[in-house]
Motif scaffolding. Structure first.
Motif: not given
Length: 330
Positions: A67-78, A4-9, A55-65
């Motif tokens: 793979q990117d060093p400054l993507s620290l984590g997330a809260l997930v609702t719904t 997936y395309q990872i954005v470097t924060k 499925r791929e949309a969710y996997r892209a989000t998790v991959s961003q978190i």
């Protein structure tokens, strides 16, 4: 190498994975909390997914978190259940709470490892304990009816099962859900545990049938809207004509949106001697617990109270609007 395309924060980023994240109070609350916690460098970014997204949309989000060093984590609702089902293999470790409930509400990192937690059993419990007196079910004989078998519904069931004092556990809990799959997963979770609570699982998508289920409850019962209706989707799991239990409690676990269920309960507050709770406290516990996990910072009772005070003026106002059709049977 990620698929997936990872954005470097450029700055430390905490993600909010939801449906309409821009409308949440957290977007204004978060910077205040970061200043109070001594981390003003951390920003929040919303990621909106369609309900039951690809499925791929969710996997892209998790991959961003991940793979990117400054993507620290997330809260997930719904999306707590759908995201984990889609990206289970991308996590390096899952807390036992996530394995048991089949959901993640917290995505965090421990070194290079990606961790998933289900914080809802803790946060729903803290919220519920705040408005239920000790021994409530032993004193009232009330049951629990939970509309919704998703992450919040399962978490509430788990919290009640784990109550040590029998008087803090209802004799019966009914869980209803529109889809069979979620209901079966909630039932499978309960069946793996030892409990003296009698559980009943009902598949239903007709609000009038939900009215009938609710009206059979004994006085003092707790009725919960854990469906997302009134926030993520329109409407309510019950009709304006449904009768809440006398001397009971209605808990709308959301704090923003149309909140039809909350308005329906408020219409009967006096006539049924009903205590009505909204989801603001749940919001506060949910967010502070996940932020503390992601940023590896301490959260004690005094800190929680202070963070609640900091956020108080940003709480959306709840103004009851009487429904012209909702007074006939009360």
């Amino acid at each position: 190498m990620s698929d997936y395309q990872i954005v470097t924060k450029a700055v430390p980023t905490f993600y909010f994975v939801g449906v309409t994240t821009a409308k949440s109070s957290i977007m204004k609350v978060f910077p205040r909390w970061m200043a109070a916690w001594g981390r003003p460098d951390v920003i929040i970014e919303g990621i909106d997914h369609a309900i039951h997204d690809a499925r791929e949309a969710y996997r892209a989000t998790v991959s961003q978190i991940k793979q990117d060093p400054l993507s620290l984590g997330a809260l997930v609702t719904t999306h707590k259940i759908d995201l984990l089902e889609a990206a289970w293999d991308l996590f390096d470790d899952l807390h036992s709470s996530a394995v048991l409930t089949g959901e993640v509400s917290s995505i965090s990192k421990r070194g290079t490892e990606l961790w998933g937690h289900a914080k809802d059993p803790l946060t729903s419990g803290l919220s519920m304990d705040a408005f239920l007196s000790d021994g409530y079910f032993g004193k009232t004989g009330g049951h629990v009816l939970c509309f919704g078998a998703g992450g919040s519904g399962k978490a509430i069931a788990l919290h009640l099962i784990n109550k040590g004092d029998a008087a803090d556990r209802p004799q019966k809990m009914i869980i209803t859900n529109r889809s069979l799959g979620r209901l079966q997963k909630a039932q499978a979770m309960v069946e793996r545990l030892e409990t003296d609570i009698v559980f009943e699982f009902i598949q239903n998508n007709d609000p009038q049938v939900n009215d009938q289920i609710m009206e059979r409850l004994p006085p003092g019962s707790l009725v919960i809207n854990a469906t997302g209706m009134g926030k993520d989707t329109p409407g309510s799991p019950v009709t304006d004509q449904g009768l809440f239990p006398r001397n009971g409690i209605a808990w709308e676990i959301n704090y923003r949106g149309e909140l039809d269920f909350w308005h329906q309960a408020m219409a009967q507050k006096e006539s049924r001697n009903l205590f009505v709770e909204d989801g603001w406290l749940y919001f506060l516990h949910g967010w502070t617990q996940v932020i503390a996990e992601v940023l590896h910072i301490e959260l004690d009772e005094q800190t929680f109270r202070r963070l609640g005070e900091i956020a108080a003026d940003l709480r959306p106002s709840l103004v009851y609007v009487p429904r012209s059709t909702s007074t006939a049977r009360f």
